[in-house]
Motif scaffolding. Structure first.
Motif, mmCIF file in Angstrom:
data_model
loop_
_atom_site.group_PDB
_atom_site.id
_atom_site.type_symbol
_atom_site.label_atom_id
_atom_site.label_comp_id
_atom_site.label_asym_id
_atom_site.label_seq_id
_atom_site.Cartn_x
_atom_site.Cartn_y
_atom_site.Cartn_z
ATOM 1 N N HIS A 1 0.891 -1.281 -0.074
ATOM 2 C CA HIS A 1 -0.168 0.076 0.005
ATOM 3 C C HIS A 1 0.799 1.382 -0.067
ATOM 4 O O HIS A 1 0.268 2.338 -0.505
ATOM 5 N N LYS A 2 2.362 1.229 0.425
ATOM 6 C CA LYS A 2 2.960 2.341 0.453
ATOM 7 C C LYS A 2 4.151 1.764 0.005
ATOM 8 O O LYS A 2 5.207 1.642 0.679
ATOM 9 N N PRO A 3 4.634 1.577 -1.242
ATOM 10 C CA PRO A 3 5.807 1.321 -2.087
ATOM 11 C C PRO A 3 6.984 2.368 -1.676
ATOM 12 O O PRO A 3 6.804 3.460 -1.333
ATOM 13 N N THR A 4 7.892 1.480 -1.646
ATOM 14 C CA THR A 4 9.281 2.210 -1.224
ATOM 15 C C THR A 4 9.876 3.305 -2.342
ATOM 16 O O THR A 4 10.617 4.021 -2.159
ATOM 17 N N GLY A 5 9.337 2.906 -3.697
ATOM 18 C CA GLY A 5 10.067 3.406 -4.823
ATOM 19 C C GLY A 5 11.496 2.430 -5.189
ATOM 20 O O GLY A 5 11.911 2.703 -6.275
ATOM 21 N N ASN A 6 11.945 1.626 -4.376
ATOM 22 C CA ASN A 6 13.047 0.865 -4.693
ATOM 23 C C ASN A 6 12.428 -0.367 -5.427
ATOM 24 O O ASN A 6 11.793 -1.266 -4.662
ATOM 25 N N LYS A 7 12.774 -0.564 -6.748
ATOM 26 C CA LYS A 7 12.174 -1.713 -7.538
ATOM 27 C C LYS A 7 12.452 -3.162 -6.824
ATOM 28 O O LYS A 7 11.172 -3.618 -6.787
ATOM 29 N N SER A 8 13.491 -3.339 -6.379
ATOM 30 C CA SER A 8 13.665 -4.849 -5.924
ATOM 31 C C SER A 8 12.991 -4.920 -4.709
ATOM 32 O O SER A 8 12.450 -6.038 -4.318
ATOM 33 N N ILE A 9 12.961 -3.931 -3.850
ATOM 34 C CA ILE A 9 12.107 -4.287 -2.363
ATOM 35 C C ILE A 9 10.709 -4.304 -2.682
ATOM 36 O O ILE A 9 9.948 -5.048 -2.333
ATOM 37 N N ASP A 10 10.213 -3.277 -3.600
ATOM 38 C CA ASP A 10 8.754 -3.587 -3.951
ATOM 39 C C ASP A 10 8.310 -4.544 -4.828
ATOM 40 O O ASP A 10 7.214 -5.077 -4.438
ATOM 41 N N ASP A 11 9.030 -4.909 -5.577
ATOM 42 C CA ASP A 11 8.745 -6.347 -6.481
ATOM 43 C C ASP A 11 8.932 -7.404 -5.206
ATOM 44 O O ASP A 11 8.077 -8.465 -5.455
ATOM 45 N N PHE A 12 9.596 -7.624 -4.331
ATOM 46 C CA PHE A 12 9.550 -8.606 -3.394
ATOM 47 C C PHE A 12 8.336 -8.582 -2.514
ATOM 48 O O PHE A 12 7.721 -9.632 -2.325
ATOM 49 N N ALA A 13 7.975 -7.378 -2.143
ATOM 50 C CA ALA A 13 6.562 -7.253 -1.390
ATOM 51 C C ALA A 13 5.494 -7.832 -2.178
ATOM 52 O O ALA A 13 4.608 -8.377 -1.748
ATOM 53 N N LEU A 14 5.509 -7.379 -3.482
ATOM 54 C CA LEU A 14 4.454 -7.939 -4.292
ATOM 55 C C LEU A 14 4.433 -9.219 -4.519
ATOM 56 O O LEU A 14 3.260 -10.304 -4.305
ATOM 57 N N ALA A 15 5.707 -9.947 -4.788
ATOM 58 C CA ALA A 15 5.752 -11.362 -4.829
ATOM 59 C C ALA A 15 5.300 -12.059 -3.499
ATOM 60 O O ALA A 15 4.617 -13.126 -3.547
ATOM 61 N N ILE A 16 5.648 -11.793 -2.248
ATOM 62 C CA ILE A 16 5.286 -12.323 -1.150
ATOM 63 C C ILE A 16 3.947 -11.891 -0.742
ATOM 64 O O ILE A 16 3.187 -12.997 -0.339
ATOM 65 N N ASP A 17 3.310 -11.102 -1.222
ATOM 66 C CA ASP A 17 2.013 -10.779 -0.983
ATOM 67 C C ASP A 17 1.276 -11.741 -1.981
ATOM 68 O O ASP A 17 0.227 -12.463 -1.409
ATOM 69 N N ASN A 18 1.466 -12.082 -3.144
ATOM 70 C CA ASN A 18 0.868 -12.828 -4.032
ATOM 71 C C ASN A 18 0.913 -14.297 -3.604
ATOM 72 O O ASN A 18 -0.189 -15.094 -4.231
ATOM 73 N N ILE A 19 1.997 -14.943 -3.016
ATOM 74 C CA ILE A 19 2.126 -16.265 -2.950
ATOM 75 C C ILE A 19 1.073 -16.712 -1.959
ATOM 76 O O ILE A 19 1.162 -16.229 -0.750
ATOM 77 N N PRO A 20 0.472 -17.688 -1.936
ATOM 78 C CA PRO A 20 -0.486 -18.508 -0.951
ATOM 79 C C PRO A 20 0.460 -18.821 0.165
ATOM 80 O O PRO A 20 1.609 -19.579 -0.267
ATOM 81 N N LYS A 21 0.157 -18.409 1.340
ATOM 82 C CA LYS A 21 0.912 -18.761 2.630
ATOM 83 C C LYS A 21 0.175 -19.805 3.393
ATOM 84 O O LYS A 21 -0.959 -19.512 3.635
ATOM 85 N N ILE A 22 0.832 -20.905 3.904
ATOM 86 C CA ILE A 22 0.139 -21.833 4.761
ATOM 87 C C ILE A 22 1.220 -21.659 6.145
ATOM 88 O O ILE A 22 2.430 -21.810 6.201
ATOM 89 N N VAL A 23 0.222 -21.171 7.159
ATOM 90 C CA VAL A 23 0.851 -21.050 8.409
ATOM 91 C C VAL A 23 0.627 -22.035 9.620
ATOM 92 O O VAL A 23 -0.425 -22.422 9.830
ATOM 93 N N PHE A 24 1.739 -22.272 10.165
ATOM 94 C CA PHE A 24 1.561 -23.547 11.190
ATOM 95 C C PHE A 24 1.837 -23.013 12.526
ATOM 96 O O PHE A 24 2.679 -22.120 12.677
#
Length: 181
Positions: free
Chosen positions: A59-82
């Motif tokens: 919701h508040k990107p940093t403007g750093n492409k590699s960080i923002d791309d990582f945030a998007l990737a981690i947001d999109n992948i399904p997460k299963i939490v134990f």
């Protein structure tokens, strides 16, 4: 074929600490690519809580492409939490595991055509002990931390691994790709 890939950052002296490594552009790009190719990522409650940091960057990107791309990737992948301590999760792409790690991984391997990632130290060790890990990716940072959570503290049997390849990042971190021998 779907693989179970355990991937984690660690220091040269074997500690897993999210503040201990060198989180540069190359590291974020590496993990973004790994995550984009994954079908799901498994976390324990501690790592899940740490990863929630990335939700804010959607919701508040940093403007750093590699960080923002990582945030998007981690947001999109399904997460299963134990977790034994969490009853609900506030991430749309996360759900609580409903069975053991062995059962969950078996189910995911039947359902998915993409790799299953494991990103928590305790789940990596549990999965290794159960013989569920197809590939272990250790990103070893050129840092001696001196203390912290040792990744392999609960491995009590000799475990042989076969080196598949290595990847050196500009920071001096080396990603070691291993398969069980």
């Amino acid at each position: 074929m779907t693989k179970v890939i355990a991937a984690i950052n660690m220091t040269l002296d074997g500690y897993c600490d999210h503040t201990g490594g060198i989180a540069d552009e190359a590291l974020h790009e590496h993990y973004s690519q790994l995550i984009r190719h994954g079908g799901a990522i498994l976390y324990g409650s501690v790592t899940y809580r740490l990863m929630q940091y990335w939700q804010d960057l959607i919701h508040k990107p940093t403007g750093n492409k590699s960080i923002d791309d990582f945030a998007l990737a981690i947001d999109n992948i399904p997460k299963i939490v134990f977790s034994k301590s969490l009853n609900t999760l506030d991430w749309d792409t996360a759900k609580l595991a409903s069975s053991s790690i062995k059962t969950e991984i078996s189910r995911l391997k039947k359902e998915m055509d993409r790799d299953i990632l494991i990103g928590s130290p305790s789940l990596i060790i549990q999965s290794m002990k159960l013989g569920l890990v197809d590939e272990l990716q250790l990103c070893v940072h050129p840092v001696i931390l001196g203390s912290g959570l040792p990744l392999f503290k609960d491995i009590t049997n000799r475990t042989l691994l076969k080196l598949l390849k290595t990847k050196t990042l500009p920071s001096g971190a080396i990603i070691l790709y291993y398969a069980p021998n």
